[in-house]
Design an enzyme around this catalytic site. Sequence first.
Site, short mmCIF file in Angstrom:
data_model
loop_
_atom_site.label_atom_id
_atom_site.label_comp_id
_atom_site.label_asym_id
_atom_site.label_seq_id
_atom_site.Cartn_x
_atom_site.Cartn_y
_atom_site.Cartn_z
N SER A 167 46.98 47.96 36.28
CA SER A 167 46.64 46.65 37.05
C SER A 167 45.29 46.52 38.26
CB SER A 167 47.74 45.63 37.65
OG SER A 167 47.03 44.34 37.87
N ASP A 196 49.13 42.75 31.75
CA ASP A 196 49.58 43.58 33.36
C ASP A 196 50.47 44.84 32.80
OD1 ASP A 196 50.96 44.41 36.11
OD2 ASP A 196 49.25 42.69 36.35
#
Length: 400
Positions: free
Chosen positions: A66, A246
């Site tokens: 991320s 993510d």
Amino acid sequence: MVRIRDKKKIALVLSGGGIKAAAFHIGVCLALQEKGFKFAGGTKEMVRQNTNENDPMTIRLYVGSSAGAFVASILAAGYSVESLVNAFQVGSGTSPTFEKSDLRYLKPISYRDIFNLNSSGLLKFIPRTLMEKALVTGGFESLLKNGLKLNGLFSTKGMESYLRKEVLLDNDFSRLGVELYVIGTQLNHSRKAIFGNFPESYKTETTKYINYATISDAVACSTALPPVFAPYGIKRPDGKEFFYYDGEIRDTLSTHVAADNGADLVISSFSIQPYHYTKEMGSLHDYGIPLIANQALYQVVQQKIARHIQYKNDIKGIYNAVDGYFKQMNLPSEHREKLLEIIRARVNYRPEVDYIYISPRPQNYEMFFVDHFSLSPEILARIVRIGFKSGISAMRHYDL
């Protein structure tokens, strides 16, 4: 005590958490730099020219999830921590802190680079909610399921474009002079995805190793987190498209990726810290649903991290206990080594690998209360300072 200069390969693992996490990681990197660490990066030619290959304090392997993937990719591309600080500062409308003539220029990072409106999804969403009135007859849940087909308010295409156009001289994992691994999660599966320069033979049931994505596409996958950011699609060489999001969904810390690729010192930075009561801020009970929901999420993530660290420590303890018992009782060394070999194989344990974890203290309540995606200069400066102090504090326990 771990003697860092005796280590052969140092890795830096950066976790996620929005711009707030990126600022924390920057502070940690400044602290590591203060302690004598260096960050290698750039193309193979750049690394050969600018890096002393015999320097034991040079970080040559990066793992990012991320926001951590965004920071890691910029460091792996050969930009200094100071250049990254300047890019955030100028992007937020303030003057750069570092004005060294030898700094590589990094284009200022603005909200436009981070928040790219998912316009195609919005166009699909608006007519359906306005025109299909029959949806309302199914109740609120039906309206949500059928009307909110939007897969994210924003797209990570802006971050992909920024990295591709402004950062990466060569958008190819194999062309880097250092190792970079970007962590994602496959949307329509339960597999973790690891992007990097892998042989095609790499494959497991729980992990998908991807060697055909560009660096910028991989980071766009890792930073995509619905409902804020839509999942990001990448086409395989055969043209079939897969969607990813993510990198923190499956594993909050992917320290194993660094160890699996030969690192014997893994420095891991993560910014998630649940709120602990302070007189200054009072009880979260008085702050309403958003912060209470954040606390619940933070507690879940922090528990995963704590279990991850405890598991590593438990395996190390068991391994050392078995080793010590055999030696103390003067039992045959061949049996001791055979049993230790079984432990290493069964739990993927590497006794030569040491881990350093850097995170905020519970008293750093700013890490909880400030917005995840704020580019406010004051907020960023506070978070960078917390990261710096956390890094300095963590490194006090190690022999440099």
